[in-house]
Design a protein around this motif. Sequence first.
Motif, PDB file in Angstrom:
ATOM      1  N   LYS A   9       0.848  -1.183   0.000  1.00  0.00           N
ATOM      2  CA  LYS A   9       0.000   0.000   0.000  1.00  0.00           C
ATOM      3  C   LYS A   9       0.886   1.236   0.000  1.00  0.00           C
ATOM      4  N   GLN A  10       0.634   2.158  -0.940  1.00  0.00           N
ATOM      5  CA  GLN A  10       1.417   3.378  -1.041  1.00  0.00           C
ATOM      6  C   GLN A  10       0.519   4.598  -0.910  1.00  0.00           C
ATOM      7  N   LEU A  11       1.038   5.598  -0.224  1.00  0.00           N
ATOM      8  CA  LEU A  11       0.310   6.855  -0.087  1.00  0.00           C
ATOM      9  C   LEU A  11       0.502   7.656  -1.366  1.00  0.00           C
ATOM     10  N   ARG A  12      -0.586   7.895  -2.075  1.00  0.00           N
ATOM     11  CA  ARG A  12      -0.563   8.636  -3.336  1.00  0.00           C
ATOM     12  C   ARG A  12      -1.758   9.573  -3.385  1.00  0.00           C
ATOM     13  N   MET A  19     -11.064  16.681  -4.974  1.00  0.00           N
ATOM     14  CA  MET A  19     -11.755  17.966  -5.028  1.00  0.00           C
ATOM     15  C   MET A  19     -10.796  19.055  -5.478  1.00  0.00           C
ATOM     16  N   ILE A  20      -9.573  19.031  -4.959  1.00  0.00           N
ATOM     17  CA  ILE A  20      -8.577  20.022  -5.365  1.00  0.00           C
ATOM     18  C   ILE A  20      -7.371  19.290  -5.962  1.00  0.00           C
ATOM     19  N   ALA A  21      -6.557  18.680  -5.117  1.00  0.00           N
ATOM     20  CA  ALA A  21      -5.337  18.019  -5.609  1.00  0.00           C
ATOM     21  C   ALA A  21      -5.294  16.536  -5.275  1.00  0.00           C
ATOM     22  N   GLY A  22      -6.328  16.012  -4.650  1.00  0.00           N
ATOM     23  CA  GLY A  22      -6.383  14.583  -4.359  1.00  0.00           C
ATOM     24  C   GLY A  22      -5.708  14.167  -3.068  1.00  0.00           C
ATOM     25  N   VAL A  23      -5.329  15.137  -2.232  1.00  0.00           N
ATOM     26  CA  VAL A  23      -4.641  14.819  -0.980  1.00  0.00           C
ATOM     27  C   VAL A  23      -5.563  14.046  -0.035  1.00  0.00           C
ATOM     28  N   GLY A  28      -7.260   9.268   2.512  1.00  0.00           N
ATOM     29  CA  GLY A  28      -8.390   8.465   2.980  1.00  0.00           C
ATOM     30  C   GLY A  28      -8.314   7.038   2.484  1.00  0.00           C
ATOM     31  N   ARG A  29      -7.952   6.863   1.231  1.00  0.00           N
ATOM     32  CA  ARG A  29      -7.803   5.513   0.674  1.00  0.00           C
ATOM     33  C   ARG A  29      -6.678   4.768   1.390  1.00  0.00           C
ATOM     34  N   TYR A  30      -5.579   5.449   1.642  1.00  0.00           N
ATOM     35  CA  TYR A  30      -4.430   4.828   2.306  1.00  0.00           C
ATOM     36  C   TYR A  30      -4.772   4.412   3.740  1.00  0.00           C
ATOM     37  N   LEU A  31      -5.470   5.292   4.465  1.00  0.00           N
ATOM     38  CA  LEU A  31      -5.815   5.022   5.862  1.00  0.00           C
ATOM     39  C   LEU A  31      -7.081   4.202   6.029  1.00  0.00           C
ATOM     40  N   GLY A  32      -7.872   4.096   4.972  1.00  0.00           N
ATOM     41  CA  GLY A  32      -9.121   3.346   5.056  1.00  0.00           C
ATOM     42  C   GLY A  32     -10.229   4.124   5.739  1.00  0.00           C
ATOM     43  N   VAL A  33     -10.208   5.448   5.590  1.00  0.00           N
ATOM     44  CA  VAL A  33     -11.260   6.288   6.179  1.00  0.00           C
ATOM     45  C   VAL A  33     -11.908   7.111   5.070  1.00  0.00           C
ATOM     46  N   ASP A  34     -13.062   7.667   5.395  1.00  0.00           N
ATOM     47  CA  ASP A  34     -13.785   8.511   4.441  1.00  0.00           C
ATOM     48  C   ASP A  34     -13.016   9.817   4.230  1.00  0.00           C
ATOM     49  N   LEU A  62       4.525  16.931  -0.919  1.00  0.00           N
ATOM     50  CA  LEU A  62       5.279  15.732  -0.553  1.00  0.00           C
ATOM     51  C   LEU A  62       4.693  14.408  -1.029  1.00  0.00           C
ATOM     52  N   ILE A  63       3.384  14.358  -1.256  1.00  0.00           N
ATOM     53  CA  ILE A  63       2.756  13.096  -1.656  1.00  0.00           C
ATOM     54  C   ILE A  63       2.691  13.021  -3.178  1.00  0.00           C
TER      55      ILE A  63
END
Length: 108
Positions: A9-12, A19-23, A28-34, A62-63
């Motif tokens: 699993k990679q933070l991307r 909504m803006i830059a996908g941060v 949320g996808r990486y952490l499994g939260v909304d 950074l991401i």
Amino acid sequence: MDMEKSTTKQLRRTREGRMIAGVCSGTGRYLGVDPNLLRLGLAVFTVFGGAGIVLYAIAWLLIPEEGKPSSVAEDLFTKANANPSVQEAVRKTKETLTKTTSGNGTRT
């Protein structure tokens, strides 16, 4: 035999759901939260001191984005290091620091 996709699993920053830059969607996808919970948290930090904007900007730098090997910050540093004027400024700074630290240790 086909090469399978990496299962780590990679933070991307994501392109889907951004909504803006996908941060927030990527985090949320990486952490499994909304992602909306993360957006709400950033909004609260922004209202109470403005830290949410700073945190979002740092995360954007950074991401890395999906499908890209490096982040915006890495790309900026790479371009800066390739610039001859930046290399010259770094060299001059190193020389100045070397002269300053190799002195007798006293400053007036």
